[in-house]
Design an enzyme around this catalytic site. Sequence first.
Site, PDB file in Angstrom:
ATOM      1  N   LYS A 237       4.664  -6.857  10.165  1.00  0.00           N
ATOM      2  CA  LYS A 237       4.198  -5.479  10.389  1.00  0.00           C
ATOM      3  C   LYS A 237       3.138  -5.468  11.488  1.00  0.00           C
ATOM      4  CE  LYS A 237       1.315  -1.878   8.153  1.00  0.00           C
ATOM      5  NZ  LYS A 237       0.712  -1.379   6.894  1.00  0.00           N
ATOM      6  N   LYS A 249      -6.936   8.538   6.441  1.00  0.00           N
ATOM      7  CA  LYS A 249      -7.808   7.639   5.670  1.00  0.00           C
ATOM      8  C   LYS A 249      -9.269   8.041   5.861  1.00  0.00           C
ATOM      9  CE  LYS A 249      -5.119   3.321   6.165  1.00  0.00           C
ATOM     10  NZ  LYS A 249      -4.859   3.055   4.745  1.00  0.00           N
ATOM     11  N   ASP A 261      -4.266  -3.881  11.017  1.00  0.00           N
ATOM     12  CA  ASP A 261      -3.016  -3.550  10.331  1.00  0.00           C
ATOM     13  C   ASP A 261      -1.780  -4.121  11.035  1.00  0.00           C
ATOM     14  OD1 ASP A 261      -1.986  -2.517   8.000  1.00  0.00           O
ATOM     15  OD2 ASP A 261      -1.605  -0.527   8.835  1.00  0.00           O
ATOM     16  N   GLU A 322       3.118   3.809   5.778  1.00  0.00           N
ATOM     17  CA  GLU A 322       3.908   3.704   7.004  1.00  0.00           C
ATOM     18  C   GLU A 322       4.460   2.303   7.241  1.00  0.00           C
ATOM     19  OE1 GLU A 322       0.766   3.195   6.924  1.00  0.00           O
ATOM     20  OE2 GLU A 322       0.626   1.385   8.139  1.00  0.00           O
ATOM     21  N   ARG A 324       5.867   0.162   5.285  1.00  0.00           N
ATOM     22  CA  ARG A 324       7.194  -0.042   4.698  1.00  0.00           C
ATOM     23  C   ARG A 324       8.278   0.692   5.501  1.00  0.00           C
ATOM     24  NH1 ARG A 324       5.257   2.393  -0.958  1.00  0.00           N
ATOM     25  NH2 ARG A 324       3.339   1.459  -0.167  1.00  0.00           N
TER      26      ARG A 324
HETATM   27  N1  BES Z   1      -2.446  -0.540   5.972  1.00  0.00           N
HETATM   28  C1  BES Z   1      -2.506  -0.008   4.661  1.00  0.00           C
HETATM   29  C2  BES Z   1      -2.765  -1.068   3.596  1.00  0.00           C
HETATM   30  C3  BES Z   1      -4.097  -1.782   3.656  1.00  0.00           C
HETATM   31  C4  BES Z   1      -5.133  -1.382   2.830  1.00  0.00           C
HETATM   32  C5  BES Z   1      -4.279  -2.877   4.470  1.00  0.00           C
HETATM   33  C6  BES Z   1      -6.342  -2.062   2.866  1.00  0.00           C
HETATM   34  C7  BES Z   1      -5.491  -3.544   4.500  1.00  0.00           C
HETATM   35  C8  BES Z   1      -6.524  -3.142   3.694  1.00  0.00           C
HETATM   36  C9  BES Z   1      -1.206   0.699   4.310  1.00  0.00           C
HETATM   37  O1  BES Z   1      -0.511   1.238   5.373  1.00  0.00           O
HETATM   38  C10 BES Z   1      -1.542   1.804   3.377  1.00  0.00           C
HETATM   39  O2  BES Z   1      -2.289   2.658   3.771  1.00  0.00           O
HETATM   40  N2  BES Z   1      -1.024   1.767   2.163  1.00  0.00           N
HETATM   41  C11 BES Z   1      -1.296   2.753   1.192  1.00  0.00           C
HETATM   42  C12 BES Z   1      -0.015   3.032   0.473  1.00  0.00           C
HETATM   43  C13 BES Z   1      -0.106   4.211  -0.478  1.00  0.00           C
HETATM   44  C14 BES Z   1      -0.249   5.498   0.298  1.00  0.00           C
HETATM   45  C15 BES Z   1       1.133   4.237  -1.326  1.00  0.00           C
HETATM   46  C16 BES Z   1      -2.334   2.200   0.219  1.00  0.00           C
HETATM   47  O3  BES Z   1      -2.265   1.028  -0.137  1.00  0.00           O
HETATM   48  O4  BES Z   1      -3.225   2.950  -0.150  1.00  0.00           O
HETATM   49 ZN    ZN Z   2      -0.797   0.283   7.244  1.00  0.00          ZN
HETATM   50 ZN    ZN Z   3      -1.137   3.183   5.896  1.00  0.00          ZN
END
Ligand code: BES
Ligand code: ZN
Ligand code: ZN
Length: 481
Positions: A237, A249, A261, A322, A324
């Site tokens: 990714k 966020k 990321d 995003e 996934r």
């Molecule tokens: N890039 C984030 C995941 C992440 C969180 C990476 C903290 C590093 C540190 C990912 O794209 C994301 O935002 N995931 C969400 C998914 C949710 C909306 C189902 C998450 O984990 O909150």
């Molecule tokens: Zn992400």
């Molecule tokens: Zn995200």
Amino acid sequence: MNVATTNAPFKEIDADLLVLFARPETSLADTFPGIEQAEADATESDTPVLFYADGQRLALVGIKDDEAETLRAAAAKGASTAQKLKAASVALALPDAGPEQTAALVEGFILGGYQFLDYKTGDNQPTSVETLTLHGSGIDEAVEAARIRAESACFARDLVNTSPHDKTPVLLAERAKKMATEVGLECEVWNKARVEKERMGGLLAVNRGSQDPPAFIILEHKPEHPVNERPIVLVGKAVVFDTGGLSLKPTKNSMDKMKADMGGGAAVLGAMRAVAALDLPLHVVALVPATDNRPGEKAYVPGDVVTMRSGLTVEVLNTDAEGRMILADALDVAKEHSPELTVSVATLTGAAVVALGTRVAAVLTSEDDDSLSRLDAFTAAGDRTGEWIAPLPMRAHYAEQLKSDTADIKNVGGREAGTITAAKFLEHFTRDDGEAAYPWVHLDIAGTAFLQGTTQPYRPSGGTGFGVRLLMDVLEHRVME
Ligand code: BES
Ligand code: ZN
Ligand code: ZN
């Protein structure tokens, strides 16, 4: 860094600093002739003890055992001492060290001494070590391989630490191309037009709010006589910045980390660099979808239904899920390579950070007769490299959380088991007509890819390069099978 070996007597090694590693019961007088036992007592201390003997500057670092992880941490202490002393040349000596232990010292020294200076101005830049000499014999090959692995992890760290506007998808692809030329990898980059032609709906949806076009980076290492008939595909990714999109966020401790990321993509690129530099007799392909995720005027919205490259439709209920979306299209491309194994690496879920913290990543795999042996192989690689991973279950019922009223599936599975439902989402795209298209291992490195305001032994704050040495270990063991 220049890394050399010697079996000259310790005290004759010509270096600005000689680092001696002492085991608990070591008699210094025996193992380092000319050095007094008195100094050995100091090895209990956490910081290296410095002294002069016969005009040679020495640092003594105590080690509690000969485990690779202990040695990496100890060598990292030697590296920071060398930096403080502004030593340009350093020699490391551990009596009777074998190739494996010496390799750990090299890795720890390079990783521990890592600095990211691209944006530091002025002439008070710290000096760095130019030459590292390892004491011992029969260690040359292990030392060279360790240097390549560690420098490839540093390559991944550099990418993660780079400012987002300096690593737009196109710029990232250019860095991958340059690296590919240097080490002798095939490199192809799909631009936006090609991504559209490929109907990569997931990647295009995430990219819709962006000012910068996406890129799909493909690297290939295809030696003449590989040990594998079908390739191993690595998918990473590369969201070069994740604002969350319209599901924006918060800044603190969240968006402020999101230049990392693309840590999965960086790990895959780093591993490919090492695979090629070591010329592993293994056919390996890397697929790295790259974009940022922003709330632009045309950004995809919660409620949008997206047709993915595989044809499956996805109801987007949170634009922050995003990773996934872009990985799904890459996992679909992977099918065309008929791989013997596909490994995805991604900073995918905050839930992985909550579950495991910043030193252990999550590993998940498709369920079949070989699931356990794949998990064992990866976990063992994690133990050997200090890139620790822990398995999470992939039982069928988790997929129910992704049922959508409108489309085939939705892109979020609710609060429970977030790391697992993200993997369950991806699993759909590893299948053809409900059958697994290939065995698949997924690594969620959200917690381990980036350290902010904290450090770990031989991992300074910033990008960690987590995954590079783990993947390399898995691949090197595949060669030995
Ligand atoms: N890039 C984030 C995941 C992440 C969180 C990476 C903290 C590093 C540190 C990912 O794209 C994301 O935002 N995931 C969400 C998914 C949710 C909306 C189902 C998450 O984990 O909150
Ligand atoms: Zn992400
Ligand atoms: Zn995200």
